[in-house]
Motif scaffolding. Structure first.
Motif, mmCIF file in Angstrom:
data_model
loop_
_atom_site.group_PDB
_atom_site.id
_atom_site.type_symbol
_atom_site.label_atom_id
_atom_site.label_comp_id
_atom_site.label_asym_id
_atom_site.label_seq_id
_atom_site.Cartn_x
_atom_site.Cartn_y
_atom_site.Cartn_z
ATOM 1 N N GLU A 254 36.586 43.297 34.648
ATOM 2 C CA GLU A 254 37.260 43.522 35.858
ATOM 3 C C GLU A 254 36.855 45.032 36.148
ATOM 4 N N ILE A 255 36.753 45.127 37.535
ATOM 5 C CA ILE A 255 36.142 46.709 38.077
ATOM 6 C C ILE A 255 37.031 46.872 39.303
ATOM 7 N N VAL A 256 37.986 48.102 39.247
ATOM 8 C CA VAL A 256 38.683 48.511 40.228
ATOM 9 C C VAL A 256 38.049 49.982 40.910
ATOM 10 N N ILE A 257 37.570 49.822 42.025
ATOM 11 C CA ILE A 257 37.225 51.045 42.637
ATOM 12 C C ILE A 257 37.885 51.533 43.778
ATOM 13 N N GLU A 258 38.654 52.711 43.525
ATOM 14 C CA GLU A 258 39.459 53.152 44.461
ATOM 15 C C GLU A 258 38.830 54.417 45.440
ATOM 16 N N SER A 259 39.199 54.278 46.618
ATOM 17 C CA SER A 259 38.902 55.647 47.540
ATOM 18 C C SER A 259 40.130 56.194 47.400
ATOM 19 N N LYS A 260 39.631 57.552 47.076
ATOM 20 C CA LYS A 260 40.760 58.461 46.815
ATOM 21 C C LYS A 260 41.219 58.783 48.331
ATOM 22 N N ALA A 261 42.681 59.491 48.223
ATOM 23 C CA ALA A 261 43.265 59.761 49.477
ATOM 24 C C ALA A 261 42.851 61.137 50.150
ATOM 25 N N ASP A 262 42.850 61.365 51.214
ATOM 26 C CA ASP A 262 42.276 62.759 51.861
ATOM 27 C C ASP A 262 43.495 63.194 52.786
ATOM 28 N N ALA A 263 44.079 64.263 52.470
ATOM 29 C CA ALA A 263 45.206 64.642 53.419
ATOM 30 C C ALA A 263 44.385 65.353 54.511
ATOM 31 N N GLU A 264 43.283 65.967 54.553
ATOM 32 C CA GLU A 264 42.940 66.489 55.530
ATOM 33 C C GLU A 264 42.678 65.609 56.637
ATOM 34 N N LYS A 265 41.946 64.242 56.264
ATOM 35 C CA LYS A 265 41.734 63.423 57.271
ATOM 36 C C LYS A 265 42.586 62.192 57.291
ATOM 37 N N ASN A 266 43.722 62.401 56.632
ATOM 38 C CA ASN A 266 45.031 61.646 56.750
ATOM 39 C C ASN A 266 44.526 59.959 56.541
ATOM 40 N N THR A 267 43.875 60.209 55.377
ATOM 41 C CA THR A 267 43.335 58.849 54.830
ATOM 42 C C THR A 267 44.074 58.358 53.482
ATOM 43 N N LYS A 268 44.382 57.064 53.600
ATOM 44 C CA LYS A 268 45.231 56.396 52.379
ATOM 45 C C LYS A 268 44.332 55.913 51.159
ATOM 46 N N PRO A 269 44.693 55.875 50.148
ATOM 47 C CA PRO A 269 43.707 55.108 49.305
ATOM 48 C C PRO A 269 43.629 53.785 49.292
ATOM 49 N N THR B 155 37.466 41.152 29.065
ATOM 50 C CA THR B 155 38.111 39.877 28.201
ATOM 51 C C THR B 155 36.938 39.205 27.605
ATOM 52 N N ASP B 156 37.337 37.857 27.365
ATOM 53 C CA ASP B 156 36.337 36.907 26.915
ATOM 54 C C ASP B 156 35.679 36.309 28.101
ATOM 55 N N ALA B 157 34.371 36.080 27.958
ATOM 56 C CA ALA B 157 33.671 35.528 28.877
ATOM 57 C C ALA B 157 33.668 33.820 28.821
ATOM 58 N N GLY B 158 34.374 33.375 27.852
ATOM 59 C CA GLY B 158 34.705 32.117 27.654
ATOM 60 C C GLY B 158 33.990 31.180 26.776
ATOM 61 N N PHE B 159 33.138 31.867 25.961
ATOM 62 C CA PHE B 159 32.553 31.043 24.920
ATOM 63 C C PHE B 159 32.363 31.911 23.642
ATOM 64 N N CYS B 160 32.890 32.866 23.254
ATOM 65 C CA CYS B 160 32.736 33.599 21.988
ATOM 66 C C CYS B 160 34.516 33.845 21.633
ATOM 67 N N LEU B 161 34.522 34.266 20.311
ATOM 68 C CA LEU B 161 35.627 34.388 19.596
ATOM 69 C C LEU B 161 36.241 35.763 19.965
ATOM 70 N N VAL B 162 36.728 35.976 21.365
ATOM 71 C CA VAL B 162 37.147 37.052 21.948
ATOM 72 C C VAL B 162 38.531 36.919 22.630
ATOM 73 N N SER B 163 39.398 37.810 22.329
ATOM 74 C CA SER B 163 40.714 37.558 23.307
ATOM 75 C C SER B 163 40.661 37.234 24.390
ATOM 76 N N PRO B 164 41.263 36.283 24.936
ATOM 77 C CA PRO B 164 41.664 35.850 26.360
ATOM 78 C C PRO B 164 42.387 36.977 27.211
ATOM 79 N N ASN B 165 43.008 37.742 26.622
ATOM 80 C CA ASN B 165 43.895 38.589 27.390
ATOM 81 C C ASN B 165 42.905 39.854 27.699
ATOM 82 N N TRP B 166 43.332 40.436 28.904
ATOM 83 C CA TRP B 166 42.517 41.695 29.311
ATOM 84 C C TRP B 166 42.729 42.809 28.478
ATOM 85 N N GLY B 167 41.759 43.672 28.278
ATOM 86 C CA GLY B 167 41.791 44.894 27.311
ATOM 87 C C GLY B 167 42.304 46.106 27.986
#
Length: 290
Positions: free
Chosen positions: A141-156, A187-199
């Motif tokens: 799982e990938i989360v890419i966030e655009s950082k807030a810019d106070a000068e341009k009044n942009t929100k993340p 997390t587990d891709a579905g076919f290995c002995l890997v935890s099904p929970n997110w790391g």
């Protein structure tokens, strides 16, 4: 007696080979109740008691710490207890250890952006485990966030890609005028002995602005080139200075040096003068003898 056995027994494996097991004291247990945990690791025949208990304010055992845990097959746990007032019910449980592992964050997250194409290539390594060797066993799982810019009044803002079944990703909404942050978990891709929970999430990596665009790649070549040019300029300057300084010092004449054409002409003139003087002297001597 009912209600004296432990409750909410939970075990978690973290950082590849460490494990913590915790529990709550039974609802009917007295203050003098003490619990003892025994477990049988995978591929072991003997049951071993906990060597590092976690205690509450009354000194009662409420957990155990383990080290060097191998995630193989199932493990058996037994928690019994003792009390001067009541008989304590035992608690038993068998677990598949890979299911209780908290995966470490993906490693070595690298971002390389190109301003002209508005793209960023992102790579990373799978999380560390003691029992999984194939990269294909994980999804990310990938989360890419655009950082807030106070000068341009942009929100993340954030963009989540929940199913990435390889350890690379092409981000195609890059803008060189913004600053970004990325974090990844597995997390587990579905076919290995890997935890099904997110790391665990990786440490956020920031990218964007000029130092992470294609300009940075250009500067990597420009800076060494400027350094080489400066060194050559200094060498030529020093050489010219030494040459100019050495020209001011008179050099001793080398008696064995080769004569130049001017020197040869001068020497011939001197020889002719000498021969002419000798002929005049011979004529005078002849006249006197007559």
């Amino acid at each position: 007696m009912n209600g004296t056995a432990i409750e909410n027994f939970v075990c978690v494996i973290f950082n590849v080979s460490f494990m913590n097991c915790t529990w709550h004291v039974g609802r009917s247990a007295t203050e003098d109740t003490q619990y003892f945990l025994y477990w049988r690791p995978p591929k072991k025949e003997d049951v071993t008691e906990c060597q590092d208990y976690i205690k509450d304010n009354y000194g009662r055992h409420t957990g155990c710490r383990f080290q060097n845990v191998a995630i193989e097959n199932n493990a058996y746990f037994l928690v019994n207890g003792s009390s001067s007032e009541k008989s304590i019910q035992p608690y038993e449980k068998t677990m598949q250890l890979y299911k209780i592992e908290k995966l470490t964050p993906p490693l070595n997250v690298t971002v390389n952006c190109t301003e002209a194409s508005h793209r960023c290539s992102i790579w990373w390594q799978p999380p560390r485990t003691s029992h999984v060797k194939r990269k294909s066993c994980f999804k990310y799982e990938i989360v890419i966030e655009s950082k807030a810019d106070a000068e341009k009044n942009t929100k993340p803002t954030s963009e989540t890609k929940a199913i990435i079944e390889k350890n690379s990703y092409l981000y195609e909404s890059f803008s060189s005028g913004k600053r970004y942050s990325i974090k990844i978990r597995a997390t587990d891709a579905g076919f290995c002995l890997v935890s099904p929970n997110w790391g665990e999430w990786s440490t956020p990596v920031e990218f964007g602005t000029q130092q992470f665009t294609s300009t940075s790649s250009y500067m990597l070549f420009l800076i060494p080139g400027l350094a080489v040019g400066l060194i050559l300029f200094l060498c030529m300057t020093v050489r010219a200075y030494l040459k100019k300084t050495s020209a001011r010092v008179p050099q001793p004449r080398d008696p064995f040096r080769e004569l130049s054409p001017v020197d040869l002409q001068t020497e011939d003139m001197n020889l002719l003068k000498k021969q002419g003087a000798e002929e005049i002297m011979d004529i005078e001597e002849v006249m006197e003898s007559k």
